[in-house]
Scaffold this motif. Structure first.
Motif, PDB file in Angstrom:
ATOM      1  N   GLY A   1      -0.012   2.322  -3.607  1.00 37.02           N
ATOM      2  CA  GLY A   1      -1.312   2.947  -3.411  1.00 37.02           C
ATOM      3  C   GLY A   1      -2.246   2.026  -2.654  1.00 37.02           C
ATOM      4  O   GLY A   1      -1.939   0.866  -2.386  1.00 37.02           O
ATOM      5  N   LYS A   2      -3.409   2.554  -2.314  1.00 36.25           N
ATOM      6  CA  LYS A   2      -4.342   1.831  -1.468  1.00 36.25           C
ATOM      7  C   LYS A   2      -4.899   0.585  -2.160  1.00 36.25           C
ATOM      8  O   LYS A   2      -5.280   0.618  -3.314  1.00 36.25           O
ATOM      9  CB  LYS A   2      -5.488   2.747  -1.061  1.00 36.25           C
ATOM     10  CG  LYS A   2      -6.405   2.126  -0.072  1.00 36.25           C
ATOM     11  CD  LYS A   2      -7.351   3.108   0.519  1.00 36.25           C
ATOM     12  CE  LYS A   2      -8.210   2.327   1.492  1.00 36.25           C
ATOM     13  NZ  LYS A   2      -8.917   3.112   2.389  1.00 36.25           N
TER      14      LYS A   2
ATOM     15  N   GLU B   1      -7.921  -2.257  -1.949  1.00 35.81           N
ATOM     16  CA  GLU B   1      -9.260  -2.492  -1.401  1.00 35.81           C
ATOM     17  C   GLU B   1      -9.358  -3.956  -0.991  1.00 35.81           C
ATOM     18  O   GLU B   1      -9.651  -4.823  -1.805  1.00 35.81           O
ATOM     19  CB  GLU B   1     -10.326  -2.155  -2.459  1.00 35.81           C
ATOM     20  CG  GLU B   1     -10.308  -0.712  -2.902  1.00 35.81           C
ATOM     21  CD  GLU B   1     -10.630   0.260  -1.786  1.00 35.81           C
ATOM     22  OE1 GLU B   1     -11.406  -0.092  -0.879  1.00 35.81           O
ATOM     23  OE2 GLU B   1     -10.065   1.360  -1.800  1.00 35.81           O
TER      24      GLU B   1
ATOM     25  N   THR C   1       0.833  -1.204   0.000  1.00 40.31           N
ATOM     26  CA  THR C   1       0.000   0.000   0.000  1.00 40.31           C
ATOM     27  C   THR C   1       0.869   1.256   0.000  1.00 40.31           C
ATOM     28  O   THR C   1       0.569   2.222  -0.709  1.00 40.31           O
ATOM     29  CB  THR C   1      -0.932  -0.007   1.220  1.00 40.31           C
ATOM     30  OG1 THR C   1      -1.763  -1.164   1.160  1.00 40.31           O
ATOM     31  CG2 THR C   1      -1.805   1.230   1.252  1.00 40.31           C
TER      32      THR C   1
END
Length: 166
Positions: free
Chosen positions: A122-123, A125, A118
């Motif tokens: 990036g994030k 889900e 992450t």
């Protein structure tokens, strides 16, 4: 276990992780074969063997998959280092300890991987990470139940014994 042999075992475990393990999933749970082998080697053989397995196997997985280079190797090295600390406190060859450590360190490895991935990409889900990680940790522990006694038996059979030199 010699270090070149540990490196060969790491490559074989990484290739099996990327080819065969994906077909062994149970309800979306997949074991981390390389982690299981590295932790068991750390508890059974030596810290050097476990770290060699983690580093070489982690780099192999990173090179063969679209991941940041070194991420898998780093997470496996952290978990194997924790296993080495546990192995210093408890005598080597304890099967139950190796199995329990595999379960706990599977959580550590996966949570560290999710956090680092992450941070780098990036994030993600993923929803509830514990619900995502728990089945894989149980699956890894189940594989450790099979592999740990075999590793201890191999160690007792092939390890060099310290003897008095006359």
């Amino acid at each position: 276990m010699s270090l070149p042999l540990a490196a060969v075992v790491a490559v074989v475990a990484a290739v099996l992780q990327l080819t065969i393990v994906q077909y062994l999933g149970i309800n979306g749970a997949y074991p981390d074969l390389l982690l299981v082998v590295a932790v068991i080697a750390t508890f059974t053989w030596s810290t050097e063997a476990g770290i060699t397995l983690a580093f070489v196997g982690g780099l192999m997985i990173d090179l063969l998959t679209p991941r940041p280079i070194g991420l898998t190797a780093f997470t496996l090295l952290v978990s194997t280092g924790i296993a080495a600390l546990i192995a210093r406190l408890i005598p080597r060859g304890r099967i139950v300890t190796a199995i329990g450590a595999t379960f706990v360190l599977s959580f550590v490895t996966d949570l560290l991987f999710l956090g680092m991935y992450t941070a780098l990409r990036g994030k993600l889900e993923v929803g509830d990470p514990i619900q995502l990680i728990l089945p894989g940790a149980l699956y890894s522990a189940a594989i450790a139940v099979v592999l740990a006694p075999a590793a201890v038996a191999l160690h007792k059979r092939f390890a060099e014994r310290e003897r008095v030199a006359w």
